[in-house]
Design a protein around this motif. Structure first.
Motif, PDB file in Angstrom:
ATOM      1  N   LEU A  13       0.818  -1.215   0.000  1.00 34.88           N
ATOM      2  CA  LEU A  13       0.000   0.000   0.000  1.00 34.88           C
ATOM      3  C   LEU A  13       0.854   1.269   0.000  1.00 34.88           C
ATOM      4  O   LEU A  13       0.425   2.302  -0.491  1.00 34.88           O
ATOM      5  CB  LEU A  13      -0.957   0.007   1.193  1.00 34.88           C
ATOM      6  CG  LEU A  13      -1.987  -1.124   1.207  1.00 34.88           C
ATOM      7  CD1 LEU A  13      -2.818  -1.072   2.489  1.00 34.88           C
ATOM      8  CD2 LEU A  13      -2.860  -1.065  -0.022  1.00 34.88           C
ATOM      9  N   ARG A  14       2.050   1.186   0.549  1.00 33.76           N
ATOM     10  CA  ARG A  14       2.958   2.333   0.569  1.00 33.76           C
ATOM     11  C   ARG A  14       4.003   2.245  -0.545  1.00 33.76           C
ATOM     12  O   ARG A  14       4.921   3.052  -0.587  1.00 33.76           O
ATOM     13  CB  ARG A  14       3.650   2.409   1.929  1.00 33.76           C
ATOM     14  CG  ARG A  14       2.660   2.723   3.043  1.00 33.76           C
ATOM     15  CD  ARG A  14       3.253   2.646   4.420  1.00 33.76           C
ATOM     16  NE  ARG A  14       4.362   3.558   4.598  1.00 33.76           N
ATOM     17  CZ  ARG A  14       5.190   3.488   5.622  1.00 33.76           C
ATOM     18  NH1 ARG A  14       5.043   2.563   6.534  1.00 33.76           N
ATOM     19  NH2 ARG A  14       6.179   4.344   5.737  1.00 33.76           N
ATOM     20  N   GLY A  15       3.873   1.245  -1.424  1.00 36.92           N
ATOM     21  CA  GLY A  15       4.807   1.117  -2.540  1.00 36.92           C
ATOM     22  C   GLY A  15       6.157   0.573  -2.140  1.00 36.92           C
ATOM     23  O   GLY A  15       7.172   0.853  -2.783  1.00 36.92           O
ATOM     24  N   ARG A  16       6.214  -0.238  -1.102  1.00 37.90           N
ATOM     25  CA  ARG A  16       7.474  -0.813  -0.638  1.00 37.90           C
ATOM     26  C   ARG A  16       7.516  -2.281  -1.041  1.00 37.90           C
ATOM     27  O   ARG A  16       6.644  -3.059  -0.655  1.00 37.90           O
ATOM     28  CB  ARG A  16       7.592  -0.671   0.864  1.00 37.90           C
ATOM     29  CG  ARG A  16       7.475   0.801   1.267  1.00 37.90           C
ATOM     30  CD  ARG A  16       8.487   1.204   2.232  1.00 37.90           C
ATOM     31  NE  ARG A  16       8.492   2.642   2.388  1.00 37.90           N
ATOM     32  CZ  ARG A  16       8.476   3.240   3.548  1.00 37.90           C
ATOM     33  NH1 ARG A  16       8.451   2.524   4.649  1.00 37.90           N
ATOM     34  NH2 ARG A  16       8.510   4.543   3.604  1.00 37.90           N
ATOM     35  N   VAL A  17       8.539  -2.641  -1.824  1.00 41.48           N
ATOM     36  CA  VAL A  17       8.684  -4.016  -2.291  1.00 41.48           C
ATOM     37  C   VAL A  17      10.010  -4.584  -1.797  1.00 41.48           C
ATOM     38  O   VAL A  17      10.973  -3.862  -1.583  1.00 41.48           O
ATOM     39  CB  VAL A  17       8.603  -4.124  -3.831  1.00 41.48           C
ATOM     40  CG1 VAL A  17       7.258  -3.642  -4.340  1.00 41.48           C
ATOM     41  CG2 VAL A  17       9.714  -3.360  -4.494  1.00 41.48           C
ATOM     42  N   SER A  18      10.039  -5.887  -1.640  1.00 42.71           N
ATOM     43  CA  SER A  18      11.231  -6.587  -1.164  1.00 42.71           C
ATOM     44  C   SER A  18      12.332  -6.553  -2.217  1.00 42.71           C
ATOM     45  O   SER A  18      12.075  -6.606  -3.417  1.00 42.71           O
ATOM     46  CB  SER A  18      10.884  -8.038  -0.851  1.00 42.71           C
ATOM     47  OG  SER A  18      12.044  -8.788  -0.614  1.00 42.71           O
ATOM     48  N   TRP A  19      13.568  -6.511  -1.736  1.00 41.37           N
ATOM     49  CA  TRP A  19      14.715  -6.492  -2.645  1.00 41.37           C
ATOM     50  C   TRP A  19      14.871  -7.794  -3.411  1.00 41.37           C
ATOM     51  O   TRP A  19      15.579  -7.832  -4.419  1.00 41.37           O
ATOM     52  CB  TRP A  19      15.996  -6.159  -1.882  1.00 41.37           C
ATOM     53  CG  TRP A  19      16.420  -7.191  -0.877  1.00 41.37           C
ATOM     54  CD1 TRP A  19      15.954  -7.346   0.385  1.00 41.37           C
ATOM     55  CD2 TRP A  19      17.390  -8.209  -1.064  1.00 41.37           C
ATOM     56  NE1 TRP A  19      16.561  -8.403   1.008  1.00 41.37           N
ATOM     57  CE2 TRP A  19      17.468  -8.951   0.136  1.00 41.37           C
ATOM     58  CE3 TRP A  19      18.210  -8.578  -2.118  1.00 41.37           C
ATOM     59  CZ2 TRP A  19      18.325 -10.031   0.296  1.00 41.37           C
ATOM     60  CZ3 TRP A  19      19.067  -9.649  -1.935  1.00 41.37           C
ATOM     61  CH2 TRP A  19      19.120 -10.356  -0.736  1.00 41.37           C
ATOM     62  N   ILE A  20      14.168  -8.853  -2.997  1.00 43.06           N
ATOM     63  CA  ILE A  20      14.252 -10.108  -3.738  1.00 43.06           C
ATOM     64  C   ILE A  20      13.004 -10.365  -4.578  1.00 43.06           C
ATOM     65  O   ILE A  20      12.866 -11.430  -5.162  1.00 43.06           O
ATOM     66  CB  ILE A  20      14.538 -11.316  -2.815  1.00 43.06           C
ATOM     67  CG1 ILE A  20      13.409 -11.524  -1.823  1.00 43.06           C
ATOM     68  CG2 ILE A  20      15.870 -11.180  -2.138  1.00 43.06           C
ATOM     69  CD1 ILE A  20      13.521 -12.831  -1.071  1.00 43.06           C
ATOM     70  N   SER A  21      12.111  -9.377  -4.657  1.00 44.93           N
ATOM     71  CA  SER A  21      10.921  -9.526  -5.496  1.00 44.93           C
ATOM     72  C   SER A  21      11.325  -9.470  -6.971  1.00 44.93           C
ATOM     73  O   SER A  21      12.369  -8.916  -7.322  1.00 44.93           O
ATOM     74  CB  SER A  21       9.915  -8.425  -5.185  1.00 44.93           C
ATOM     75  OG  SER A  21      10.414  -7.174  -5.631  1.00 44.93           O
ATOM     76  N   PRO A  22      10.516 -10.040  -7.850  1.00 48.44           N
ATOM     77  CA  PRO A  22      10.849 -10.017  -9.283  1.00 48.44           C
ATOM     78  C   PRO A  22      11.037  -8.599  -9.841  1.00 48.44           C
ATOM     79  O   PRO A  22      11.946  -8.353 -10.634  1.00 48.44           O
ATOM     80  CB  PRO A  22       9.663 -10.717  -9.943  1.00 48.44           C
ATOM     81  CG  PRO A  22       9.122 -11.606  -8.882  1.00 48.44           C
ATOM     82  CD  PRO A  22       9.326 -10.864  -7.598  1.00 48.44           C
ATOM     83  N   VAL A  23      10.207  -7.664  -9.418  1.00 44.80           N
ATOM     84  CA  VAL A  23      10.325  -6.285  -9.912  1.00 44.80           C
ATOM     85  C   VAL A  23      11.642  -5.668  -9.463  1.00 44.80           C
ATOM     86  O   VAL A  23      12.364  -5.053 -10.259  1.00 44.80           O
ATOM     87  CB  VAL A  23       9.127  -5.421  -9.441  1.00 44.80           C
ATOM     88  CG1 VAL A  23       9.351  -3.960  -9.761  1.00 44.80           C
ATOM     89  CG2 VAL A  23       7.844  -5.914 -10.053  1.00 44.80           C
ATOM     90  N   ALA A  24      11.971  -5.832  -8.176  1.00 44.76           N
ATOM     91  CA  ALA A  24      13.217  -5.261  -7.660  1.00 44.76           C
ATOM     92  C   ALA A  24      14.436  -5.903  -8.319  1.00 44.76           C
ATOM     93  O   ALA A  24      15.402  -5.211  -8.649  1.00 44.76           O
ATOM     94  CB  ALA A  24      13.286  -5.430  -6.146  1.00 44.76           C
TER      95      ALA A  24
END
Length: 185
Positions: free
Chosen positions: A140-151
């Motif tokens: 909801l705040r636009g925070r994604v994990s560093w191991i996510s596909p997008v990151a």
């Protein structure tokens, strides 16, 4: 016939072995921002200093009431105590391997941990995300994990770069519009 306590002990042992811990790449550190580290540390202190001691008092009171096999306060108190102890072990493990990184750095023109990235997808939708640790993810705040596909797809990209990311719907092209590093709270 097995006693309820034996069944609960077996269930707790099985759930201890299969902790729902997000998977880190083998040998990787638990990269985390200063704010994320402080939140985990605060949660651990809250569990150790307040929740666990209060629950131990309730369990001791319930145990003093006699027959424990039909004592709901005792049974559910013990279950909650196991959950708290499991969470304490999890937090200790995560904090032990934590590598605190300050996202507010200057002079970096590529996407790395802590970057706030604005990108445009192939449909023309513009999104802004911040790349954070696994324990800080908040969609909801636009925070994604560093191991996510997008990151992972955005890693080492520069402004103006086009990267490919595999999604369930297929491969999607993302154009990096802006990269900046700011303090995340």
């Amino acid at each position: 016939m097995r006693k309820l306590a034996d069944i609960e002990r077996d269930r707790a042992r099985r759930s201890d072995e299969g902790e729902d811990q997000p998977a880190l790449p083998p040998g990787a550190k638990n990269y985390i921002t200063r704010a994320g580290y402080a939140r985990l540390k605060h949660e651990l202190q809250q569990l150790l200093d307040q929740e666990r001691p209060a629950l131990v008092k309730v369990i001791a009171w319930a145990a003093s009431n006699g027959d424990r096999s039909e004592n709901a306060d005792y049974i559910y108190g013990k279950r909650r105590l196991r959950e708290i102890d499991r969470r304490i072990r999890f937090l200790n493990q995560r904090l032990e391997i934590a590598a605190v990184i300050d996202p507010a750095r200057t002079g970096v023109e590529q996407v790395f941990f802590g970057a706030t990235v604005t990108y445009c997808d192939s449909k023309g939708v513009v999104r802004t995300i911040s790349i954070v640790g696994q324990d800080e993810v908040d969609p909801l705040r636009g925070r994604v994990s560093w191991i996510s596909p997008v990151a992972r797809a955005l890693n080492k990209a520069r402004a103006g770069s086009v990267v490919s990311v595999k999604t369930p719907a297929g491969t999607e092209e993302l154009e990096v519009m802006e990269i900046h590093y700011v303090q995340l709270g």
